[in-house]
Structure formats: structure tokens, C-alpha cells
Design a protein around this motif. Structure first.
Motif, PDB file in Angstrom:
ATOM      1  N   TYR A   1      -2.580   5.374  -1.561  1.00 21.48           N
ATOM      2  CA  TYR A   1      -1.179   5.604  -1.902  1.00 21.48           C
ATOM      3  C   TYR A   1      -0.556   4.554  -2.820  1.00 21.48           C
ATOM      4  N   SER A   2      -1.135   3.382  -2.931  1.00 24.99           N
ATOM      5  CA  SER A   2      -0.419   2.295  -3.618  1.00 24.99           C
ATOM      6  C   SER A   2      -0.761   2.235  -5.099  1.00 24.99           C
ATOM      7  N   SER A   3       0.067   2.888  -5.877  1.00 24.93           N
ATOM      8  CA  SER A   3      -0.205   2.998  -7.317  1.00 24.93           C
ATOM      9  C   SER A   3      -0.055   1.650  -8.027  1.00 24.93           C
ATOM     10  N   TRP A   4       0.912   0.842  -7.608  1.00 26.92           N
ATOM     11  CA  TRP A   4       1.083  -0.460  -8.276  1.00 26.92           C
ATOM     12  C   TRP A   4      -0.100  -1.359  -7.979  1.00 26.92           C
ATOM     13  N   SER A   5      -0.641  -1.229  -6.775  1.00 27.36           N
ATOM     14  CA  SER A   5      -1.831  -2.016  -6.441  1.00 27.36           C
ATOM     15  C   SER A   5      -3.010  -1.621  -7.311  1.00 27.36           C
TER      16      SER A   5
ATOM     17  N   PRO B   1      -2.138  -2.234   5.031  1.00 24.16           N
ATOM     18  CA  PRO B   1      -1.713  -0.833   5.121  1.00 24.16           C
ATOM     19  C   PRO B   1      -0.193  -0.714   5.121  1.00 24.16           C
ATOM     20  N   LEU B   2       0.315   0.168   4.278  1.00 24.39           N
ATOM     21  CA  LEU B   2       1.763   0.379   4.177  1.00 24.39           C
ATOM     22  C   LEU B   2       2.230   1.223   5.362  1.00 24.39           C
ATOM     23  N   ASN B   3       3.533   1.102   5.654  1.00 25.36           N
ATOM     24  CA  ASN B   3       4.158   1.991   6.640  1.00 25.36           C
ATOM     25  C   ASN B   3       3.718   1.734   8.083  1.00 25.36           C
TER      26      ASN B   3
ATOM     27  N   ASP C   1       3.823  -3.758  11.302  1.00 24.03           N
ATOM     28  CA  ASP C   1       3.766  -5.152  10.840  1.00 24.03           C
ATOM     29  C   ASP C   1       3.557  -5.269   9.325  1.00 24.03           C
ATOM     30  N   THR C   2       3.747  -4.171   8.585  1.00 23.92           N
ATOM     31  CA  THR C   2       3.483  -4.202   7.137  1.00 23.92           C
ATOM     32  C   THR C   2       4.314  -5.290   6.457  1.00 23.92           C
ATOM     33  N   HIS C   3       5.613  -5.328   6.758  1.00 22.20           N
ATOM     34  CA  HIS C   3       6.456  -6.268   6.009  1.00 22.20           C
ATOM     35  C   HIS C   3       6.190  -7.715   6.370  1.00 22.20           C
ATOM     36  N   GLU C   4       5.860  -7.930   7.645  1.00 27.36           N
ATOM     37  CA  GLU C   4       5.477  -9.292   8.057  1.00 27.36           C
ATOM     38  C   GLU C   4       4.245  -9.730   7.261  1.00 27.36           C
ATOM     39  N   GLN C   5       3.281  -8.826   7.132  1.00 24.80           N
ATOM     40  CA  GLN C   5       2.046  -9.169   6.404  1.00 24.80           C
ATOM     41  C   GLN C   5       2.312  -9.384   4.909  1.00 24.80           C
ATOM     42  N   ILE C   6       3.150  -8.520   4.312  1.00 20.36           N
ATOM     43  CA  ILE C   6       3.448  -8.679   2.876  1.00 20.36           C
ATOM     44  C   ILE C   6       4.195  -9.998   2.650  1.00 20.36           C
ATOM     45  N   ASP C   7       5.138 -10.303   3.546  1.00 17.93           N
ATOM     46  CA  ASP C   7       5.938 -11.531   3.380  1.00 17.93           C
ATOM     47  C   ASP C   7       5.073 -12.783   3.470  1.00 17.93           C
TER      48      ASP C   7
ATOM     49  N   SER D   1       8.435 -11.017  -2.772  1.00 22.96           N
ATOM     50  CA  SER D   1       9.209  -9.844  -3.206  1.00 22.96           C
ATOM     51  C   SER D   1       9.241  -8.728  -2.175  1.00 22.96           C
ATOM     52  N   GLY D   2       8.446  -8.857  -1.115  1.00 29.16           N
ATOM     53  CA  GLY D   2       8.361  -7.770  -0.136  1.00 29.16           C
ATOM     54  C   GLY D   2       7.581  -6.583  -0.652  1.00 29.16           C
ATOM     55  N   ARG D   3       6.851  -6.781  -1.736  1.00 33.86           N
ATOM     56  CA  ARG D   3       6.100  -5.691  -2.372  1.00 33.86           C
ATOM     57  C   ARG D   3       4.672  -6.132  -2.667  1.00 33.86           C
ATOM     58  N   LEU D   4       3.824  -5.143  -2.793  1.00 37.18           N
ATOM     59  CA  LEU D   4       2.444  -5.365  -3.221  1.00 37.18           C
ATOM     60  C   LEU D   4       2.258  -4.686  -4.572  1.00 37.18           C
ATOM     61  N   PRO D   5       1.341  -5.182  -5.379  1.00 33.03           N
ATOM     62  CA  PRO D   5       0.336  -6.209  -5.153  1.00 33.03           C
ATOM     63  C   PRO D   5       0.874  -7.629  -5.332  1.00 33.03           C
ATOM     64  N   VAL D   6       0.117  -8.571  -4.738  1.00 33.29           N
ATOM     65  CA  VAL D   6       0.373 -10.004  -4.940  1.00 33.29           C
ATOM     66  C   VAL D   6      -0.960 -10.692  -5.195  1.00 33.29           C
TER      67      VAL D   6
ATOM     68  N   TRP E   1       3.433 -12.123  -8.174  1.00 29.27           N
ATOM     69  CA  TRP E   1       3.779 -10.831  -7.613  1.00 29.27           C
ATOM     70  C   TRP E   1       4.154  -9.933  -8.780  1.00 29.27           C
ATOM     71  N   ASP E   2       4.015  -8.665  -8.592  1.00 25.53           N
ATOM     72  CA  ASP E   2       4.311  -7.634  -9.593  1.00 25.53           C
ATOM     73  C   ASP E   2       3.058  -7.299 -10.426  1.00 25.53           C
ATOM     74  N   SER E   3       2.790  -6.010 -10.491  1.00 25.18           N
ATOM     75  CA  SER E   3       1.558  -5.521 -11.133  1.00 25.18           C
ATOM     76  C   SER E   3       1.430  -5.952 -12.595  1.00 25.18           C
ATOM     77  N   LEU E   4       2.516  -5.807 -13.347  1.00 30.09           N
ATOM     78  CA  LEU E   4       2.408  -6.117 -14.774  1.00 30.09           C
ATOM     79  C   LEU E   4       2.210  -7.621 -15.003  1.00 30.09           C
ATOM     80  N   ALA E   5       2.869  -8.431 -14.187  1.00 34.21           N
ATOM     81  CA  ALA E   5       2.690  -9.884 -14.296  1.00 34.21           C
ATOM     82  C   ALA E   5       1.248 -10.275 -13.951  1.00 34.21           C
TER      83      ALA E   5
ATOM     84  N   MET F   1       6.009   2.584 -18.732  1.00 36.11           N
ATOM     85  CA  MET F   1       5.516   3.030 -17.430  1.00 36.11           C
ATOM     86  C   MET F   1       6.087   2.169 -16.316  1.00 36.11           C
ATOM     87  N   HIS F   2       6.071   0.878 -16.530  1.00 32.28           N
ATOM     88  CA  HIS F   2       6.468  -0.049 -15.474  1.00 32.28           C
ATOM     89  C   HIS F   2       7.935   0.124 -15.089  1.00 32.28           C
ATOM     90  N   SER F   3       8.770   0.506 -16.068  1.00 31.56           N
ATOM     91  CA  SER F   3      10.203   0.593 -15.782  1.00 31.56           C
ATOM     92  C   SER F   3      10.699   2.032 -15.728  1.00 31.56           C
TER      93      SER F   3
HETATM   94  N1  LIG Z   1       7.469  -3.521  -9.642  1.00 27.81           N
HETATM   95  C1  LIG Z   1       6.498  -3.754  -8.585  1.00 27.81           C
HETATM   96  C2  LIG Z   1       6.550  -2.586  -7.606  1.00 27.81           C
HETATM   97  C3  LIG Z   1       5.666  -2.811  -6.397  1.00 27.81           C
HETATM   98  C4  LIG Z   1       5.858  -1.777  -5.306  1.00 27.81           C
HETATM   99  O1  LIG Z   1       6.863  -1.048  -5.259  1.00 27.81           O
HETATM  100  N2  LIG Z   1       4.876  -1.751  -4.404  1.00 27.81           N
HETATM  101  C5  LIG Z   1       4.943  -0.871  -3.253  1.00 27.81           C
HETATM  102  C6  LIG Z   1       3.558  -0.287  -2.948  1.00 27.81           C
HETATM  103  S1  LIG Z   1       2.918   0.690  -4.267  1.00 27.81           S
HETATM  104  C7  LIG Z   1       5.315  -1.654  -2.023  1.00 27.81           C
HETATM  105  O2  LIG Z   1       4.924  -2.788  -1.876  1.00 27.81           O
HETATM  106  N3  LIG Z   1       6.057  -1.063  -1.092  1.00 27.81           N
HETATM  107  C8  LIG Z   1       6.384  -1.714   0.122  1.00 27.81           C
HETATM  108  C9  LIG Z   1       6.456  -0.757   1.263  1.00 27.81           C
HETATM  109  O3  LIG Z   1       6.203   0.438   1.043  1.00 27.81           O
HETATM  110  O4  LIG Z   1       6.734  -1.182   2.368  1.00 27.81           O
HETATM  111  C10 LIG Z   1       5.114  -3.948  -9.226  1.00 27.81           C
HETATM  112  O5  LIG Z   1       4.950  -3.542 -10.373  1.00 27.81           O
HETATM  113  O6  LIG Z   1       4.225  -4.548  -8.604  1.00 27.81           O
END
Ligand SMILES: N[C@@H](CCC(=O)N[C@@H](CS)C(=O)NCC(=O)O)C(=O)O
Length: 217
Positions: free
Chosen positions: A13-17, A37-39, A42-48, A53-58, A67-71, A101-103
Motif C-alpha cells: 500500500y505505501s506508494s511513497w515508500s 505496517p501502516l494502520n 503502534d504504527t505512529h509510535e514506530q514511525i516517530d 514527520s510522522g510519515r514514511l519513508p525515512v 524524511w520524504d521520498s523525493l528528498a 507527481m510529488h505535489s
Molecule cells: N510527502 C511524503 C508523503 C509520505 C506519506 O504520506 N507516507 C504515508 C505512507 S505512503 C504515511 O506515512 N502515512 C502514515 C499513516 O498512514 O499512518 C513523502 O513524499 O515521503
């Protein structure tokens, strides 16, 4: 050089990853991967624990956190001296289509969530979704016709960050049966046959998790 570790979400499911992961693979940057694993409770604890940013990938590289796919793609391009076309005009266009694509494409991203292992899904196709599909088809045609002559990728023989940015789009088009031009279909076949993409799909198929909100069509 410091050991690199890429934290990613579910491969299904994780397209940015996928974007960051496949860029690192194609640029032949060695890294360890950690799947969070998302959803889950403990997902947010693990991401943090991985990044701010609270998001993956890192990506972690010693003291450096990206953090952030493009970076992450940019970081890999700097490490390797590859990942962007060499010619200035092609490089500028590759950056523009990657940034687009990114934006952008929010309708595509919300109505056709990436579901890598799913096939033959069909949804309603509102005008805004058709517009996103048509714009992507147009930009793939533009890249292929102007810069693609030397090979199968958007900018020819070398895989670039632009290809990584659109890899999840190819999976979406494949899952939901997007109607696209011959050039786009040909480009999609290239992406779907790609070794690293196949490896990612194998990982997605092996995952036990299902996210109901992303099971569409
Ligand atoms: N702009 C960020 C977006 C990252 C993003 O939204 N990642 C999603 C997964 S594809 C995420 O971490 N979601 C957190 C969640 O679903 O709890 C990037 O390019 O990396």
C-alpha cells in the motif's frame, strides 16, 4: 560510509515508500530495510522512532535522517552521481515531472490507492480522475518522445528519479485498468517487467496485512 536504513510502510500500500526504495535499488545504494505496517495500533509510535514527520519513508544514514521520498531520491542521487539525466534540459524536465507527481494528482491518489497485488479492480471514473490520467499519459509521451530514444525509461537508457516517482502510478493504472495511449502502455510494460519492481511485488504479495480503506474497486 555509514550503514543506510530505509524505513518503509507496507509494500502493498505505501506508494511513497516504493518511490524511495526503488530509486535506491536502481542507483545501487546498499541499504537495510525496515517495514512498519501502516494502520496498526503502534504504527505512529514506530514511525516517530524513525523520523520527525510522522510519515514514511525515512532514510537513516548515520547521524543523517532524511524524511520524504523525493528528498531521499535526491540524497541517493548525490551519493551516486546518478539518478538525473545528464543533459540540462532533460534534467530540468525530469525535475518538473517528478515535482508534479510529488505535489499533485490528488484525485488519482485518493480514488485509486496503490494496491500492488490487486488486479482487475474497476471504479467509477469521474472527470477529475480522467484529467489526472490524461495528464500523466501526456507527460510520459512528452518525456519518451523528447528524451527517451536511447532506452526504455522516461529519459532513455538510464533509470531516473522520474521513473521512481511514477512507478506507483504504473501499478495503479495496472490495478484499475486505466485507458492509456500505446506509448504509455509500452512504458508501463517496461516498469512492470523491471527486476526491482518485481522484487517489491513479491514482497507485497507475501505481506499478511490488509487495509480495508485501500481495498477499492
Ligand atoms: N510527502 C511524503 C508523503 C509520505 C506519506 O504520506 N507516507 C504515508 C505512507 S505512503 C504515511 O506515512 N502515512 C502514515 C499513516 O498512514 O499512518 C513523502 O513524499 O515521503
Amino acid at each position: 560510509m555509514a550503514q543506510l536504513t530505509l524505513a518503509i510502510g507496507n509494500k502493498n500500500y505505501s506508494s511513497w515508500s516504493l518511490r524511495a526504495w526503488i530509486a535506491l535499488r536502481h542507483l545501487e545504494v546498499a541499504f537495510a530495510e525496515v517495514v512498519i505496517p501502516l494502520n496498526q495500533a503502534d504504527t505512529h509510535e514506530q514511525i516517530d522512532a524513525c523520523g520527525p514527520s510522522g510519515r514514511l519513508p525515512v532514510l537513516r544514514a548515520g547521524e543523517v535522517t532524511v524524511w520524504d521520498s523525493l528528498a531521499i531520491c535526491e540524497y541517493a542521487a548525490e551519493l551516486t552521481g546518478r539518478g538525473w539525466p545528464r543533459a540540462a534540459e532533460a534534467r530540468a524536465v525530469a525535475r518538473a515531472v517528478s515535482a508534479e507527481m510529488h505535489s499533485g494528482f490528488p484525485t488519482l491518489r485518493s480514488l485509486w490507492p496503490m494496491n500492488a497485488r490487486a488486479r482487475n479492480r474497476r471504479t467509477a471514473i469521474p472527470a477529475a480522475l480522467t484529467a489526472d490520467v490524461e495528464r500523466i499519459d501526456e507527460l510520459w509521451n512528452d518525456c519518451r518522445h523528447r528524451f527517451g530514444a536511447g532506452g526504455p525509461w522516461l529519459f532513455g537508457a538510464e533509470y531516473t528519479v522520474a521513473d521512481a516517482m511514477y512507478a506507483p502510478v504504473v501499478l495503479r493504472f495496472n490495478t484499475y485498468g486505466a485507458r492509456v495511449s500505446d506509448t504509455a502502455r509500452w512504458y508501463m510494460a517496461t516498469v512492470l517487467e523491471d527486476g526491482p519492481l518485481q522484487e517489491w511485488l513479491q514482497g507485497a504479495r507475501a505481506e499478511p496485512w490488509t487495509i480495508a480503506s485501500d481495498e477499492v474497486g
